[in-house]
Scaffold this motif. Structure first.
Motif, PDB file in Angstrom:
ATOM      1  N   ASP A   1       0.814  -1.214   0.000  1.00 30.00           N
ATOM      2  CA  ASP A   1       0.000   0.000   0.000  1.00 30.00           C
ATOM      3  C   ASP A   1       0.849   1.267   0.000  1.00 30.00           C
ATOM      4  O   ASP A   1       0.331   2.376  -0.133  1.00 30.00           O
TER       5      ASP A   1
ATOM      6  N   THR B   1       2.510   1.686   4.739  1.00 33.38           N
ATOM      7  CA  THR B   1       2.804   0.958   5.970  1.00 33.38           C
ATOM      8  C   THR B   1       4.156   0.262   5.862  1.00 33.38           C
ATOM      9  O   THR B   1       4.492  -0.286   4.813  1.00 33.38           O
TER      10      THR B   1
ATOM     11  N   ASP C   1      -6.547   0.752   1.747  1.00 31.66           N
ATOM     12  CA  ASP C   1      -6.035   0.025   2.912  1.00 31.66           C
ATOM     13  C   ASP C   1      -6.995  -1.075   3.337  1.00 31.66           C
ATOM     14  O   ASP C   1      -6.579  -2.195   3.652  1.00 31.66           O
ATOM     15  N   TRP C   2      -8.302  -0.753   3.347  1.00 36.97           N
ATOM     16  CA  TRP C   2      -9.293  -1.750   3.732  1.00 36.97           C
ATOM     17  C   TRP C   2      -9.363  -2.888   2.701  1.00 36.97           C
ATOM     18  O   TRP C   2      -9.507  -4.063   3.070  1.00 36.97           O
TER      19      TRP C   2
ATOM     20  N   MET D   1     -14.711  -5.825  10.229  1.00 40.78           N
ATOM     21  CA  MET D   1     -13.467  -5.104  10.501  1.00 40.78           C
ATOM     22  C   MET D   1     -13.710  -3.603  10.556  1.00 40.78           C
ATOM     23  O   MET D   1     -13.060  -2.874  11.311  1.00 40.78           O
TER      24      MET D   1
ATOM     25  N   LYS E   1      -6.534  -5.212   3.329  1.00 40.57           N
ATOM     26  CA  LYS E   1      -6.755  -6.011   4.539  1.00 40.57           C
ATOM     27  C   LYS E   1      -7.754  -7.140   4.297  1.00 40.57           C
ATOM     28  O   LYS E   1      -7.601  -8.250   4.811  1.00 40.57           O
TER      29      LYS E   1
ATOM     30  N   LYS F   1      -7.729 -11.439   1.527  1.00 41.19           N
ATOM     31  CA  LYS F   1      -6.832 -12.356   2.227  1.00 41.19           C
ATOM     32  C   LYS F   1      -5.990 -13.217   1.290  1.00 41.19           C
ATOM     33  O   LYS F   1      -4.831 -13.520   1.573  1.00 41.19           O
TER      34      LYS F   1
END
Length: 754
Positions: A43, A46, A141-142, A165, A145, A148
């Motif tokens: 991303d 991070t 970002d979501w 989440m 996440k 998977k």
């Protein structure tokens, strides 16, 4: 799905190296230097790091949490290891809030530079993102996440998990309907663009849509006239012009066709309301808007207590980093507790305790380097002097040599002052607060003398229970409480001479403008209760410094509002301790360009006014207000629990801090299982008797019927800086850092009370 951050830095070689990863030594102390593998995630927002012996991620940090990257030996730890690690291989990441620094040593200077430059590029891009790009980054970002299996798609099971989440519990049939509507390819999965469409449907702001349609002539768009009406009637911008409405359309409308037609779509309307112009905080108050030419005693001054401490005042570490953090937050009065050290060098720590020790000269060097980074107005060094005459001479030498021209050594005009100079007069100057031989009058006559008196007005360490002290310190606490003061140090005290407070009558009769007293919180409360008006009058002429009780071994804070109510200027707080008290301090000092000086209200500056905080209605400046806050909705409130499936049950509490009659709290009902887009539509009504002193704190909590509610976020600002109308409120963490995109949406209305 490509993140905005990644799109903006494509082709950057440093970023490519960071995404490949590198080994660094993560240095915590001389004995803790562990190998860790650091890698920039896909991303580009991070950084994760792993140990050298496992592939499992140990930790990570967000690039937006990094405040600055320092090169070389620019931390206490790396300075202590300068002989072991070359400066060109070292760098330090300084984080926002109270999180500790991250000291890293690369294997080569080239690798260090790649990460230093790469991180700075990422940080610069983060800073330059507009609201839409920040939101796109958050969506990305979501997506990452939730995806998977990393195939760039999300099936319905992954989407359901994503909603959990995101702290949202919606009907499964409704979620499936949105999913199928967004799945244009009919593949039973959502690709990146389809996911964006799904997200837009999921996050449709019904509260904003209803408001938009109320003012839209055709229900589809806002014309220039429609927007003018909204700005005038709801936002109460009385001088709204057609040109201003056109400028807002040009600034926030994403559709070129709508711009050409001089109209604003629902998307543009939402962007405007989420922008700084739609914020609750008056933008005019963010700049330097106050008169800075009045005497120092006419200002509230952002002030730190035990500034050298990073944690508690019994066993916590002392560090020059604590001074750097305080000064960068706009603090203008720092405290230095000085004691005799080895090899003739004075040390700084909390006396008679287990707190670690640092060199006085290192503290002064950090003040010299950071005093005027965020504010050009004067810094006061509050000396708590426990040193022998010999080491006081060393202190005076260090102050003069290290601070140089910025150290104020004499009155500005060479004359004895009839009143204190102003922050404007003292720009770029560092003042010393401490004991002084005689007065300024004697100093100008080159008097030769030695003062013997009390060690300190504020020897807080002496208040600590002796049973909790180190054995070697207990005996030191028994030492003679008399002390000699050397002339060299005395001469550096000009406008801030520490004197014992002998009562308001004595101060009125013999007090000089450059004399100031320090009072414990308990003594201050006693004076406030017994002689509030006299306290106010005293503070119109002289500075008063207040400090927390020495019994607060956990470095907790008292509420500063009571002290501000009587005009106390230097209300010292433990900056290292998060909580309501520091929220109030930040809320007061975030205005006026965060320069650390806030002009007190007129009734706290005029001696004749005789303002009584307990009876504001008796003041000639009594102008009470009615405040109506409609809490409309919340957006993307963070999930607190790591427990699978846990969802926030949010409520909003509005707290008013000010004179005793204004202290009040009201809260909304809680919303079950929705931290994503809770809707309250509840109105809270307050009467504000002294608006000039009132602070308004918005708190969001996760309701728990059986236990204490969990804190989610807060925002505090002065009542006088609040804008009326429909406004968004950005939420801050316990540390006072942003938790974007979390926010509240409210409607504010204030009216005069007869």
């Amino acid at each position: 799905m490509e993140s905005p951050q990644r799109l903006r830095i494509q082709g950057n070689e440093n970023l490519q190296r960071m995404m490949a990863g590198a080994m660094f030594r993560k240095v915590k102390s001389r004995s803790s230097k562990k190998q860790r593998h650091f890698k920039l995630k896909e991303d580009c927002a991070t950084v994760g790091y792993q140990s050298s012996w496992t592939k499992m991620s140990n930790s990570s940090f967000s690039v937006c949490d990094v405040e600055v990257v320092r090169e070389g030996h620019q931390s206490e730890v790396l300075q202590s290891l300068a002989h072991e690690f070359a400066a060109e291989c070292c760098f330090t990441l300084v984080f926002r809030g109270r999180r500790g620094n991250l000291d890293l040593v690369a294997e080569t200077a080239e690798e260090a530079q790649a990460w230093i430059q790469g991180l700075r590029a990422l940080m610069e891009n983060m800073e330059s993102m507009d609201e839409r790009e920040r939101l796109d980054q958050w969506i990305c970002d979501w997506f990452v996440k939730a995806d998977k299996n990393k195939d760039g798609r999300m099936n319905f099971k992954e989407v359901r998990k994503l909603l959990k989440m995101m702290s949202m519990d919606i009907n499964e049939q409704h979620a499936m309907l949105l999913f199928k509507t967004a799945d244009k390819s009919q593949s039973d999965t959502l690709e990146s663009e389809e996911f964006v469409e799904f997200y837009k449907m999921l996050t449709e702001r019904k509260d904003i849509l209803a408001l938009f349609q109320e003012y839209s002539s055709d229900g589809q768009k806002l014309s220039v006239c429609d927007l003018e009406d909204f700005l005038r009637e709801e936002q109460l911008e009385g001088d709204t012009s057609q040109q201003h409405a056109i400028e807002l359309i040009d600034r926030y409308e994403p559709s070129d066709n709508a711009k050409k037609g001089q109209a604003m779509s629902i998307d543009g309307f939402l962007m405007y309301l989420c922008s700084p112009e739609g914020s609750i905080f008056n933008a005019e108050h963010q700049g330097l808007y106050q008169d800075m030419s009045q005497p120092l005693c006419h200002y509230f001054i952002s002030s730190s207590h035990n500034t050298y401490l990073l944690e508690d005042q019994l066993k916590g570490p002392s560090s020059v980093e604590a001074y750097i953090q305080a000064l960068k937050r706009g603090c203008r009065c720092v405290e230095v507790d000085c004691w005799d050290g080895p090899s003739g060098e004075p040390i700084v720590y909390h006396g008679h305790t287990w707190t670690s020790k640092i060199l006085f000269k290192d503290v002064i060097a950090s003040v010299a380097n950071y005093a005027f980074k965020v504010s050009e107005y004067p810094v006061i060094i509050s000396l708590e002097n426990h040193c022998s005459v010999e080491q006081q001479q060393v202190m005076a030498k260090h102050l003069s040599n290290i601070l140089g021209e910025s150290l104020l050594k004499s009155t500005l005009d060479g004359r004895v002052p009839s009143e204190l100079p102003s922050p404007q007069d003292l720009k770029g100057k560092i003042l010393i607060k401490g004991k002084k031989i005689g007065g300024i009058e004697d100093n100008l006559d080159e008097a030769q003398a030695t003062l013997t008196g009390e060690v300190s007005d504020e020897d807080e360490a002496a208040e600590i229970d002796k049973d909790s002290l180190p054995p070697e310190e207990t005996s030191q606490g028994e030492k003679n409480s008399k002390q000699s003061l050397c002339k060299e140090l005395s001469d550096l005290v000009v406008y801030c001479k520490s004197v014992h407070f002998g009562g308001f009558e004595k101060s009125r009769e013999t007090g000089k403008p450059y004399e100031m007293s320090s009072l414990s919180e308990s003594k201050a409360r006693k004076y406030i209760k017994e002689a509030g008006t006299e306290f106010v009058q005293h503070n119109t002429r002289q500075l008063t410094r207040l400090y927390p009780s020495g019994m607060r071994t956990d470095s907790s804070n008292y509420c500063p509002q009571d002290m501000w109510n009587v005009g106390c200027q230097i209300v010292a707080l433990n900056f290292q301790t998060a909580g309501t008290e520091m929220d109030l301090n930040d809320g007061l000092f975030n205005q006026n360009s965060s320069c650390g000086y806030i002009l007190k209200p007129t009734f706290l500056r005029e001696y004749e006014n005789a303002f009584d905080p307990d009876r504001p209605q008796d003041s000639g400046n009594y102008h009470p207000k009615k405040l109506i806050i409609k809490v409309v909705s919340g957006q993307q409130l963070p999930k607190l629990s790591k427990k699978e499936g846990s969802i926030v049950d949010p409520l909003v509490r509005v707290e008013i801090y000010g004179v005793p009659q204004d202290q009040s709290k009201q809260e909304t009902k809680h919303i079950d299982n929705n931290g994503f887009n809770p809707l309250w539509n509840e109105s809270l009504l307050f009467t504000i008797h002294t608006p000039e002193l009132a602070l308004v704190r918005f708190v969001v909590e996760d309701y728990d019927m059986g236990m204490r509610n969990d804190f989610i976020g807060q925002y505090t600002l002065p009542f006088t800086s609040i804008l009326q109308g429909y406004r968004h409120i950005p939420l801050l963490s316990k540390d006072g850092t942003s938790i974007t995109p979390s926010s509240l949406f409210v409607h504010i209305q204030t009216t005069d009370l007869a």
